[in-house]
Scaffold this active site. Structure first.
Site, PDB file in Angstrom:
ATOM      1  N   LEU A  33       1.043  -1.205   0.014  1.00  0.00           N
ATOM      2  CA  LEU A  33      -0.074   0.080   0.118  1.00  0.00           C
ATOM      3  C   LEU A  33       0.697   1.349  -0.067  1.00  0.00           C
ATOM      4  O   LEU A  33       1.685   1.241   0.510  1.00  0.00           O
ATOM      5  CB  LEU A  33      -0.732   0.167   1.183  1.00  0.00           C
ATOM      6  CG  LEU A  33      -1.788  -1.197   1.307  1.00  0.00           C
ATOM      7  CD1 LEU A  33      -2.568  -1.029   2.647  1.00  0.00           C
ATOM      8  CD2 LEU A  33      -2.657  -1.563   0.133  1.00  0.00           C
ATOM      9  N   HIS A  37      -3.739   4.311  -1.654  1.00  0.00           N
ATOM     10  CA  HIS A  37      -4.684   3.458  -0.989  1.00  0.00           C
ATOM     11  C   HIS A  37      -5.231   4.161   0.094  1.00  0.00           C
ATOM     12  O   HIS A  37      -6.218   4.013   0.825  1.00  0.00           O
ATOM     13  CB  HIS A  37      -3.819   2.047  -0.616  1.00  0.00           C
ATOM     14  CG  HIS A  37      -3.397   1.473  -1.968  1.00  0.00           C
ATOM     15  ND1 HIS A  37      -2.165   1.274  -2.265  1.00  0.00           N
ATOM     16  CD2 HIS A  37      -4.036   0.578  -2.794  1.00  0.00           C
ATOM     17  CE1 HIS A  37      -2.060   0.506  -3.187  1.00  0.00           C
ATOM     18  NE2 HIS A  37      -3.177   0.321  -3.797  1.00  0.00           N
ATOM     19  N   GLY A 149     -10.046   3.441  -6.800  1.00  0.00           N
ATOM     20  CA  GLY A 149      -9.261   4.437  -7.343  1.00  0.00           C
ATOM     21  C   GLY A 149      -9.459   4.762  -8.853  1.00  0.00           C
ATOM     22  O   GLY A 149      -9.706   3.792  -9.636  1.00  0.00           O
ATOM     23  N   GLN A 155     -11.010  -0.425 -14.937  1.00  0.00           N
ATOM     24  CA  GLN A 155     -11.438  -1.080 -13.863  1.00  0.00           C
ATOM     25  C   GLN A 155     -12.477  -0.736 -13.459  1.00  0.00           C
ATOM     26  O   GLN A 155     -13.668  -1.489 -12.962  1.00  0.00           O
ATOM     27  CB  GLN A 155     -10.436  -1.397 -13.109  1.00  0.00           C
ATOM     28  CG  GLN A 155     -10.725  -2.255 -11.738  1.00  0.00           C
ATOM     29  CD  GLN A 155      -9.618  -2.564 -10.508  1.00  0.00           C
ATOM     30  OE1 GLN A 155      -8.694  -3.479 -10.967  1.00  0.00           O
ATOM     31  NE2 GLN A 155      -9.558  -1.559  -9.735  1.00  0.00           N
ATOM     32  N   SER A 187       1.768   4.213  -7.760  1.00  0.00           N
ATOM     33  CA  SER A 187       1.325   2.947  -7.944  1.00  0.00           C
ATOM     34  C   SER A 187       2.328   1.775  -7.261  1.00  0.00           C
ATOM     35  O   SER A 187       3.627   2.147  -7.222  1.00  0.00           O
ATOM     36  CB  SER A 187       1.444   2.676  -9.433  1.00  0.00           C
ATOM     37  OG  SER A 187       1.796   1.200  -9.878  1.00  0.00           O
ATOM     38  N   SER A 188       1.820   0.837  -6.933  1.00  0.00           N
ATOM     39  CA  SER A 188       2.620  -0.212  -6.257  1.00  0.00           C
ATOM     40  C   SER A 188       3.776  -0.599  -7.212  1.00  0.00           C
ATOM     41  O   SER A 188       4.901  -0.947  -6.833  1.00  0.00           O
ATOM     42  CB  SER A 188       1.874  -1.458  -5.807  1.00  0.00           C
ATOM     43  OG  SER A 188       0.986  -1.146  -5.095  1.00  0.00           O
TER      44      SER A 188
END
Length: 287
Positions: A33, A37, A149, A155, A187-188
């Protein structure tokens, strides 16, 4: 904040909260996260009395050769971030808990049309995996609302359509993209970038922003706009996946009289795939 790992524990905890008259919000994640997030959880806490988050790296939405095995698992750090953001309950199941009979025989949820093209073209089966796991999680939690998000624009559109078409009584809330100071969407996967790649990556946002500004000024030759934008991304060292101007609600190719548009892209910096988008609502049609 409590952490549970089984569906039975999850349902019992949510039932207790609902029995106390609490409004339930849900934030599904894959962990690792960041501040983006945290913003989702904070929004959920503003809209509800009891916030449930999940951490599950869903194998069903990863294709062959994608980063399932190397996707970071950082549960302890994630728990602390969720606690600070206002989460009350974390659901962190195993693959076996989510797919007890195995993924090969798992019932799938498919959202046609919206899942096709854009990310769906280069990641076949991805949105089916997303819709399937999110529908399972929605049935487990049965929230009043869920927060996603807007960085994952396609998505979000898929989830909204699934909820509408399957008559799920869940309010879907989109949270604006959180960005670093230089504009790069959090972004991860940004952690995969080398220092040099990280320095070049904000060109993706700059390109989209330039395209959006041109549209606001009246540019309607979307093909030329995309060609110019792609040249900028090429010059910055990106490898193309897609760069498009689409109708924001249907994701069909944009038309000159559309008022709701999204400039949307996916591109590779080295081996790391980055996505971003900018939404535009045009109040007046310009010449």
């Amino acid at each position: 904040m409590n952490t549970v790992k089984t569906v039975r524990e999850l349902r019992a905890a949510v039932a207790r909260a609902r029995g106390e008259g609490k409004r339930i919000a849900f934030v599904p994640t894959m962990g690792n996260l960041h501040s983006g997030h945290a913003a989702l959880v904070t929004k959920a806490a503003q809209r509800a009395d009891f916030v449930v988050a999940s951490i599950f790296v869903n194998p069903l939405q990863f294709g062959a050769g994608e980063d399932l095995d190397k996707y970071p698992r950082t549960l302890a750090a994630d728990q602390e971030k969720l606690l600070q953001a206002g989460c009350h309950l974390l659901f962190a199941p195993t693959v076996e808990e989510m797919y007890p009979d195995g993924m090969a025989v798992q019932t799938r949820v498919s959202v046609p049309q919206l899942s096709e093209g854009l990310c769906g073209a280069s990641r076949p089966g991805h949105f089916e995996g997303v819709a399937t796991v999110v529908s399972k999680l929605f049935n487990m939690v049965q929230p009043d609302l869920a927060v996603f998000g807007e960085k994952d624009f396609q998505q979000l559109a898929v989830i909204r359509a699934m909820v509408r078409d399957l008559n799920m009584p869940i309010q879907i809330i989109g949270e604006p993209t959180v960005r670093a100071e230089d504009g790069l969407a959090l972004s991860s996967r940004n952690g995969y970038l080398s220092p040099e790649q990280r320095a070049a990556a904000p060109a993706l946002y700059r390109t989209l922003n330039g395209m959006a500004e041109a549209i606001r000024r009246g540019q309607r030759d979307f093909s030329a706009l995309v060609a110019d934008g792609q040249a900028q991304l090429d010059a910055a060292g990106f490898r193309k996946d897609y760069l498009e101007v689409r109708h924001a609600l249907t994701l069909r190719p944009a038309q000159v009289d559309d008022r709701d548009l999204v400039v949307i892209a996916a591109a590779y910096m080295g081996s790391t795939r980055l996505i971003d988008n900018l939404y535009l609502h045009l109040e007046e049609q310009t010449a």
